[in-house]
Design an enzyme around this catalytic site. Structure first.
Site, PDB file in Angstrom:
ATOM      1  N   SER A 166       0.818  -1.216   0.000  1.00  0.00           N
ATOM      2  CA  SER A 166       0.000   0.000   0.000  1.00  0.00           C
ATOM      3  C   SER A 166       0.850   1.264   0.000  1.00  0.00           C
ATOM      4  O   SER A 166       0.381   2.327  -0.434  1.00  0.00           O
ATOM      5  CB  SER A 166      -0.938   0.001   1.213  1.00  0.00           C
ATOM      6  OG  SER A 166      -0.201  -0.093   2.418  1.00  0.00           O
ATOM      7  N   ASP A 410      -2.896   6.151  12.340  1.00  0.00           N
ATOM      8  CA  ASP A 410      -2.113   5.443  11.327  1.00  0.00           C
ATOM      9  C   ASP A 410      -0.803   6.201  11.136  1.00  0.00           C
ATOM     10  O   ASP A 410      -0.778   7.276  10.521  1.00  0.00           O
ATOM     11  CB  ASP A 410      -2.900   5.387  10.019  1.00  0.00           C
ATOM     12  CG  ASP A 410      -2.174   4.616   8.916  1.00  0.00           C
ATOM     13  OD1 ASP A 410      -0.956   4.386   9.049  1.00  0.00           O
ATOM     14  OD2 ASP A 410      -2.816   4.257   7.908  1.00  0.00           O
ATOM     15  N   HIS A 413       1.041   5.172   6.855  1.00  0.00           N
ATOM     16  CA  HIS A 413       0.714   5.747   5.554  1.00  0.00           C
ATOM     17  C   HIS A 413       0.823   7.269   5.589  1.00  0.00           C
ATOM     18  O   HIS A 413       0.886   7.878   6.651  1.00  0.00           O
ATOM     19  CB  HIS A 413      -0.682   5.289   5.132  1.00  0.00           C
ATOM     20  CG  HIS A 413      -0.785   3.807   4.966  1.00  0.00           C
ATOM     21  ND1 HIS A 413      -1.234   2.966   5.969  1.00  0.00           N
ATOM     22  CD2 HIS A 413      -0.478   3.002   3.918  1.00  0.00           C
ATOM     23  CE1 HIS A 413      -1.205   1.711   5.548  1.00  0.00           C
ATOM     24  NE2 HIS A 413      -0.740   1.699   4.308  1.00  0.00           N
TER      25      HIS A 413
END
Length: 434
Positions: A166, A410, A413
């Protein structure tokens, strides 16, 4: 903010300086303790040609080392797509972040419809935009302005593909956002076919693609949607399971790191996932990772044409899960962080030197030119740039999580626009000025 008009011109483009030097080592402002001299030969061994993320290794060995420039060796003929070179002695990956509200951001979040909701921080309530205005400034040289016209013309009739996890998908989306505004409506599209996402620029007969393969090898985490599996298994000798979908690309950008970091061991399958009785052994993470790197290079050697194609490998993307690492309060993380780490010797805590040694060892033996994008150190400073809590939450938050945002932030990311646009500026520079 629109893409700066100067980026749309093929002429008057700022000339970049790429990471290049003579085959002898170039050491800048380095304060080497005596025992590091005994390791110099090993450092050169690891660093030759690719500029591997050996600064991470050095930082763990001796925090007093300021900077060691990339060491390169003239092993390859002129690489495809290159249009020039820069003077020796400049390491693009060694530098500092500078505030730039005149040319940043390179696009607006609201202007790019291709950013997935996991990365749209403004849409999901982030109150500040400071993370969008930092520009990477290498020491003693400059990155070129990203030239969208040049990039699209180069891709005319070609395929560019990002392969990995990702984080590589974030870089892929960044590239699409940097380019799409030059393409008229009705002449562009994005479609997803299982693990493959394809952005098509019809006028250019070009595609920019992302292929989900977090280990590069076949694994039990290959489902592009349902892949959160704690007991991860990779299959030995299975690169072609995914590799058959990469054939025919002209530029390929690999990454794989984060999914390997689940512990000290990795489960490796001999045989097939379809076998009723599965032959699974445990290898050290380093040995399993080495197996994957060798498989990737073997695939590249057999399927890429060194006279026509280019291969890139992006180093590990750091996370900021423990604020104590940068002198913050214990028990916190990237949540509410809006400033950069300004300690030039900060290396982070998730810099796994053994993995970097594997990359250096395997890539050194490559018979195919691989361009290494060393984004680790420059990204380490950017504790401010993560999505944190400002993203779409796929699962409902519990009352306990809502009461404690740190618990679900998070810190892996990155918001777009932001840091990953810089990764693509580095890719742009290395593509055209290797």
């Amino acid at each position: 903010m629109n893409i700066n008009k100067r980026n749309l011109k093929l002429t008057n483009m700022k000339q970049p300086f790429t990471a290049s030097s003579s085959s002898s080592s170039l050491i800048r402002k380095a304060r080497l303790s005596p025992y590091l001299f005994t390791l110099l030969a090993f450092i050169v061994f690891v660093a030759i040609l690719y500029g591997e993320d050996f600064v991470c290794l050095l930082g763990q060995l001796d925090p007093n080392v300021d900077r060691l420039a990339t060491i390169t060796e003239k092993r390859w003929e002129k690489l495809p797509f290159s249009i020039g070179k820069a003077p020796d002695g400049c390491d693009l990956f060694s530098g500092r972040w500078v505030w730039d509200d005149s040319t940043r951001p390179l696009y607006e979040e609201s202007e790019c419809p291709y950013i997935q909701p996991q990365l749209t921080c403004q849409e999901h309530g982030r109150p500040d935009k400071d993370y969008q205005y930092w520009r990477w400034q290498p020491y003693g040289c400059d990155l070129p302005s990203f030239n969208a016209t040049l990039m699209l013309e180069t891709l005319r009739g070609k395929r560019m593909m990002f392969v990995g996890d990702s984080l590589n998908r974030g870089q892929y989306v960044s590239m699409v956002c940097l380019l799409h505004r030059l393409i008229p409506e009705g002449q562009k599209s994005m479609e997803t076919f299982d693990s493959l996402t394809v952005f098509t620029a019809k006028e250019y007969n070009a595609t920019i693609e992302f292929y989900w393969a977090p280990f590069l090898l076949e694994s039990n985490s290959d489902n592009a949607i349902v892949h959160r599996i704690s007991d991860r298994i990779v299959r030995k000798g299975s690169i072609n399971k995914h590799g058959k979908n990469w054939k025919g690309v002209d530029i390929i950008v690999f990454n794989t790191y984060l999914w390997w970091m689940t512990g000290l061991k990795m489960k490796v399958l001999h045989g097939s996932f379809e076998d009723e009785t599965k032959d699974i052994i445990e290898l050290s993470t380093e040995d399993a990772y080495r197996m994957a790197m060798k498989s990737m290079l073997r695939w590249v050697r057999k399927n890429m044409d060194r006279k026509k194609t280019r291969v890139f490998f992006t180093s590990m993307s750091p996370s900021h899960g423990k604020s104590i690492d940068w002198g913050g309060e214990a028990g916190l993380n990237c949540f509410n962080e809006t400033t950069l780490i300004n300690n030039a010797t900060y290396w982070g805590s998730d810099c796994r030197k053994s993995i970097m040694e594997v990359i250096g060892d395997v890539f050194r033996k490559s018979k195919f030119p691989i361009t290494f994008l060393n984004i680790t150190q420059l990204s380490n400073y950017r504790k401010d740039a993560h999505t944190s809590i400002h993203k779409k939450q796929w699962n409902p938050l519990t009352p306990e999580q809502i009461a404690n945002p740190v618990s679900y932030a998070d810190c892996v990311h990155w918001c777009l626009p932001g840091l990953q646009d810089t990764w693509n500026e580095l890719l742009f520079a290395k593509l055209f000025y290797p």
